[in-house]
Write a protein that holds these residues in place. Structure first.
Motif, PDB file in Angstrom:
ATOM      1  N   GLU A 167       1.115   9.936   7.939  1.00 33.78           N
ATOM      2  CA  GLU A 167      -0.181  10.264   7.345  1.00 33.78           C
ATOM      3  C   GLU A 167      -0.080  10.150   5.830  1.00 33.78           C
ATOM      4  N   PRO A 168      -0.940   9.316   5.202  1.00 30.36           N
ATOM      5  CA  PRO A 168      -0.881   9.193   3.748  1.00 30.36           C
ATOM      6  C   PRO A 168      -1.392  10.463   3.068  1.00 30.36           C
ATOM      7  N   SER A 169      -0.937  10.685   1.863  1.00 26.25           N
ATOM      8  CA  SER A 169      -1.440  11.805   1.089  1.00 26.25           C
ATOM      9  C   SER A 169      -2.927  11.589   0.807  1.00 26.25           C
ATOM     10  N   PRO A 170      -3.658  12.652   0.535  1.00 26.78           N
ATOM     11  CA  PRO A 170      -5.084  12.475   0.208  1.00 26.78           C
ATOM     12  C   PRO A 170      -5.296  11.518  -0.960  1.00 26.78           C
ATOM     13  N   GLU A 171      -4.389  11.592  -1.938  1.00 22.45           N
ATOM     14  CA  GLU A 171      -4.530  10.727  -3.105  1.00 22.45           C
ATOM     15  C   GLU A 171      -4.325   9.255  -2.732  1.00 22.45           C
ATOM     16  N   LEU A 172      -3.302   8.985  -1.890  1.00 21.16           N
ATOM     17  CA  LEU A 172      -3.059   7.607  -1.474  1.00 21.16           C
ATOM     18  C   LEU A 172      -4.196   7.099  -0.595  1.00 21.16           C
ATOM     19  N   ARG A 173      -4.676   7.940   0.318  1.00 18.69           N
ATOM     20  CA  ARG A 173      -5.785   7.517   1.178  1.00 18.69           C
ATOM     21  C   ARG A 173      -7.007   7.163   0.333  1.00 18.69           C
TER      22      ARG A 173
END
Length: 254
Positions: A167-173
């Motif tokens: 799961e990507p971090s919120p920032e990466l997503r």
């Protein structure tokens, strides 16, 4: 009454002469890079090899950056042509995944054109920055589109979104979702992660070979690369769930 269609015709004599001159300059620049490496590229050296003054060359390329941009864009487009040609030459039904065939087209161009490969993927040229959303960006996106199609063909967007990836971090997503649809923005974040991983493995092996770091393998580099690419594609496809529709037919992923 609709507006009249713009009148088009054959290029003028002046335009044809300019196209010939531009082609000669680009060819001379490519030869110079082949002999001296990308870092040694200069307008003065290219002009001297053509028997023209730097001032005359400025009429076609106002600066070294303009010349580098043209060379990089052309190299990327030639590379994309080679990848597409490899895919087009493959039989419609083949046991070899089409992504592997595309990767082998990539490798073939790189090993045949090591200096041009170094220009686009080697150490960045000092004081050069590619224009934002310029021809180099468009050329890279064209090649990316080929790899997206060959790696994910036959899978639905829902299947790609459900791929088994961290799961990507919120920032990466948020960063991935902000990408232009013309780039990677049309893919769900898990698919972007898989595509970048595939490109990293493919490009890494090719770069090691082009820069002479895999000579210990001897004459077996074709076999090693082919095996690595098959393992990579099979591993990625195992991460994407099968489901109703196109993804059920394994042959569509070949």
């Amino acid at each position: 009454m609709p507006p009249a269609e713009p009148v088009t015709g054959p290029p003028s004599l002046r335009q044809r002469r300019r196209a010939v001159a531009v082609r000669e300059i680009l060819t001379a620049a490519e030869h110079h890079i082949g002999e001296h490496g990308p870092a040694a590229l200069s307008l003065r050296a290219v002009a001297r090899s053509l028997g023209m003054t730097v001032q005359a060359l400025y009429h076609y390329f106002p600066s070294r950056d303009h010349l580098v941009t043209a060379l990089v864009a052309e190299a990327y487009n030639d590379l994309a042509d080679a990848v597409q040609a490899a895919v087009d030459a493959a039989p419609d039904r083949t046991a070899v995944p089409r992504m592997v065939i595309a990767a082998e087209g990539y490798r073939g161009w790189a090993t045949d054109n090591p200096e041009r490969f170094q220009l686009i993927y080697g150490a960045p040229l000092r004081h050069y920055a590619a224009p934002v959303e310029g021809p180099t960006t468009q050329a890279v996106r064209r090649m990316s589109t080929v790899f997206q199609r060959e790696l994910f063909g036959g899978f639905t967007t829902a299947q790609l979104a459900a791929a088994d990836t961290p799961e990507p971090s919120p920032e990466l997503r948020a960063q991935l979702e902000s990408l232009s649809p013309d780039a990677l923005g049309a893919l769900p974040p898990p698919a972007v992660s898989l595509l970048l991983s595939a490109w990293g493995q493919m490009h890494g092996l090719v770069a090691l070979e082009v820069f002479g770091h895999t000579t210990f393998i001897g004459d077996h580099q074709d076999e090693v690369f082919h095996s690595a690419m098959r393992n990579m594609v099979e591993g990625i496809h195992r991460r994407i769930p099968t489901g109703p529709g196109e993804g059920d037919d394994p042959a569509r992923r070949q």
